[in-house]
Design a protein around this motif. Sequence first.
Motif, PDB file in Angstrom:
ATOM      1  N   LEU A   1      69.325  82.367  29.085  1.00 24.31           N
ATOM      2  CA  LEU A   1      69.916  81.739  27.909  1.00 24.31           C
ATOM      3  C   LEU A   1      70.321  80.293  28.200  1.00 24.31           C
ATOM      4  O   LEU A   1      70.011  79.383  27.429  1.00 24.31           O
ATOM      5  N   VAL A   2      70.961  80.071  29.335  1.00 21.05           N
ATOM      6  CA  VAL A   2      71.398  78.720  29.707  1.00 21.05           C
ATOM      7  C   VAL A   2      70.191  77.811  29.932  1.00 21.05           C
ATOM      8  O   VAL A   2      70.105  76.712  29.372  1.00 21.05           O
ATOM      9  N   PHE A   3      69.237  78.264  30.757  1.00 17.57           N
ATOM     10  CA  PHE A   3      68.103  77.406  31.101  1.00 17.57           C
ATOM     11  C   PHE A   3      67.184  77.157  29.911  1.00 17.57           C
ATOM     12  O   PHE A   3      66.691  76.036  29.738  1.00 17.57           O
ATOM     13  N   VAL A   4      66.952  78.163  29.086  1.00 14.53           N
ATOM     14  CA  VAL A   4      66.116  77.958  27.893  1.00 14.53           C
ATOM     15  C   VAL A   4      66.788  76.934  26.975  1.00 14.53           C
ATOM     16  O   VAL A   4      66.120  76.059  26.429  1.00 14.53           O
ATOM     17  N   SER A   5      68.105  77.019  26.829  1.00 15.12           N
ATOM     18  CA  SER A   5      68.826  76.049  25.987  1.00 15.12           C
ATOM     19  C   SER A   5      68.632  74.627  26.491  1.00 15.12           C
ATOM     20  O   SER A   5      68.357  73.714  25.704  1.00 15.12           O
ATOM     21  N   VAL A   6      68.758  74.443  27.797  1.00 13.28           N
ATOM     22  CA  VAL A   6      68.638  73.092  28.366  1.00 13.28           C
ATOM     23  C   VAL A   6      67.201  72.581  28.240  1.00 13.28           C
ATOM     24  O   VAL A   6      66.982  71.420  27.884  1.00 13.28           O
ATOM     25  N   VAL A   7      66.224  73.436  28.507  1.00 17.10           N
ATOM     26  CA  VAL A   7      64.823  73.005  28.408  1.00 17.10           C
ATOM     27  C   VAL A   7      64.463  72.742  26.947  1.00 17.10           C
ATOM     28  O   VAL A   7      63.763  71.773  26.631  1.00 17.10           O
ATOM     29  N   LEU A   8      64.951  73.572  26.035  1.00 18.45           N
ATOM     30  CA  LEU A   8      64.687  73.376  24.609  1.00 18.45           C
ATOM     31  C   LEU A   8      65.287  72.077  24.077  1.00 18.45           C
ATOM     32  O   LEU A   8      64.847  71.565  23.054  1.00 18.45           O
ATOM     33  N   TRP A   9      66.301  71.555  24.766  1.00 22.25           N
ATOM     34  CA  TRP A   9      66.970  70.335  24.308  1.00 22.25           C
ATOM     35  C   TRP A   9      65.976  69.199  24.087  1.00 22.25           C
ATOM     36  O   TRP A   9      66.151  68.368  23.211  1.00 22.25           O
TER      37      TRP A   9
ATOM     38  N   ILE B   1      68.830  76.991  18.123  1.00 19.75           N
ATOM     39  CA  ILE B   1      69.179  78.404  17.951  1.00 19.75           C
ATOM     40  C   ILE B   1      67.981  79.284  17.609  1.00 19.75           C
ATOM     41  O   ILE B   1      67.817  80.346  18.217  1.00 19.75           O
ATOM     42  N   PRO B   2      67.098  78.901  16.683  1.00 19.75           N
ATOM     43  CA  PRO B   2      65.950  79.781  16.411  1.00 19.75           C
ATOM     44  C   PRO B   2      65.074  80.023  17.645  1.00 19.75           C
ATOM     45  O   PRO B   2      64.608  81.145  17.870  1.00 19.75           O
ATOM     46  N   GLY B   3      64.874  78.999  18.456  1.00 20.57           N
ATOM     47  CA  GLY B   3      64.077  79.157  19.675  1.00 20.57           C
ATOM     48  C   GLY B   3      64.726  80.125  20.648  1.00 20.57           C
ATOM     49  O   GLY B   3      64.060  80.977  21.233  1.00 20.57           O
ATOM     50  N   LEU B   4      66.028  79.978  20.822  1.00 25.24           N
ATOM     51  CA  LEU B   4      66.762  80.896  21.700  1.00 25.24           C
ATOM     52  C   LEU B   4      66.668  82.331  21.200  1.00 25.24           C
ATOM     53  O   LEU B   4      66.440  83.256  21.983  1.00 25.24           O
ATOM     54  N   ILE B   5      66.849  82.500  19.906  1.00 23.65           N
ATOM     55  CA  ILE B   5      66.785  83.845  19.329  1.00 23.65           C
ATOM     56  C   ILE B   5      65.409  84.459  19.535  1.00 23.65           C
ATOM     57  O   ILE B   5      65.288  85.621  19.929  1.00 23.65           O
ATOM     58  N   VAL B   6      64.364  83.679  19.302  1.00 26.78           N
ATOM     59  CA  VAL B   6      62.999  84.198  19.465  1.00 26.78           C
ATOM     60  C   VAL B   6      62.741  84.588  20.922  1.00 26.78           C
ATOM     61  O   VAL B   6      62.232  85.679  21.200  1.00 26.78           O
ATOM     62  N   VAL B   7      63.086  83.714  21.861  1.00 29.35           N
ATOM     63  CA  VAL B   7      62.844  84.003  23.277  1.00 29.35           C
ATOM     64  C   VAL B   7      63.572  85.274  23.691  1.00 29.35           C
ATOM     65  O   VAL B   7      62.972  86.188  24.280  1.00 29.35           O
TER      66      VAL B   7
ATOM     67  N   HIS C   1      71.053  68.932  16.101  1.00 26.90           N
ATOM     68  CA  HIS C   1      70.162  69.223  17.228  1.00 26.90           C
ATOM     69  C   HIS C   1      70.469  70.595  17.825  1.00 26.90           C
ATOM     70  O   HIS C   1      69.561  71.363  18.126  1.00 26.90           O
ATOM     71  N   ILE C   2      71.745  70.895  17.986  1.00 29.40           N
ATOM     72  CA  ILE C   2      72.143  72.193  18.531  1.00 29.40           C
ATOM     73  C   ILE C   2      71.684  73.314  17.611  1.00 29.40           C
ATOM     74  O   ILE C   2      71.156  74.338  18.068  1.00 29.40           O
ATOM     75  N   LEU C   3      71.852  73.147  16.305  1.00 26.76           N
ATOM     76  CA  LEU C   3      71.413  74.165  15.353  1.00 26.76           C
ATOM     77  C   LEU C   3      69.901  74.363  15.387  1.00 26.76           C
ATOM     78  O   LEU C   3      69.415  75.466  15.141  1.00 26.76           O
ATOM     79  N   GLN C   4      69.158  73.311  15.710  1.00 32.56           N
ATOM     80  CA  GLN C   4      67.702  73.436  15.799  1.00 32.56           C
ATOM     81  C   GLN C   4      67.275  74.236  17.025  1.00 32.56           C
ATOM     82  O   GLN C   4      66.165  74.768  17.059  1.00 32.56           O
TER      83      GLN C   4
END
Length: 188
Positions: A73-81, A12-18, A7-10
């Motif tokens: 970075l923190v908030f996008v990670s949590v929302v992307l979860w 990463i692409p979203g974070l990188i794109v944003v 799930h965490i690896l999934q």
Amino acid sequence: MTPLKTHILQLIPGLIVVLAVIWGVSAYALVRQDLIYTLALTPRSLQGLNGILSMPLVHGSWTHLMLNTLPLLVFVSVVLWRGYGYFLVTTLMILTIAGSGLWLVGRTGAHIGASVLIFGYLGLLAARGLFEREFWPILGSLLVVGFYSSLLWGIVPMDEGVSWEGHICGLLAGIVTARLLSTRADGY
């Protein structure tokens, strides 16, 4: 590989794109200064309407961009979860609600930066537990408020160059988004 690692690896692409989009557009706009004003939200002007969705993509300086990067970075990670669909829906709702509010009530001038989105995510994550009333969202809300409550100083008008109205509109948009999505039956 464990489901958690997968799930965490999934994410990463979203974070990188944003981050790549925001850093790329901001870097280009910092070189071509006129682009900042083209993408900015300018309250109560027809030309400023495009800024409702584009203002988080541009920043006034490298320092402004860097200061927004870590909380983003923190908030996008949590929302992307919760998944890419949830992330896209919440992001568009926050930008539309906050941007429309800022367009109506903001001070004259160009409003730029991802902080409207950051405050929107803060409102969303802080209020989600209140509206969903389940263990994990409540725990997440408490953690977000505990770690990021100091961001709330951003809604106090202290610096003329800071869009505190944008911060308030973002925070309220996040709360409204949390409320609207908590009643959805389709799993958002």
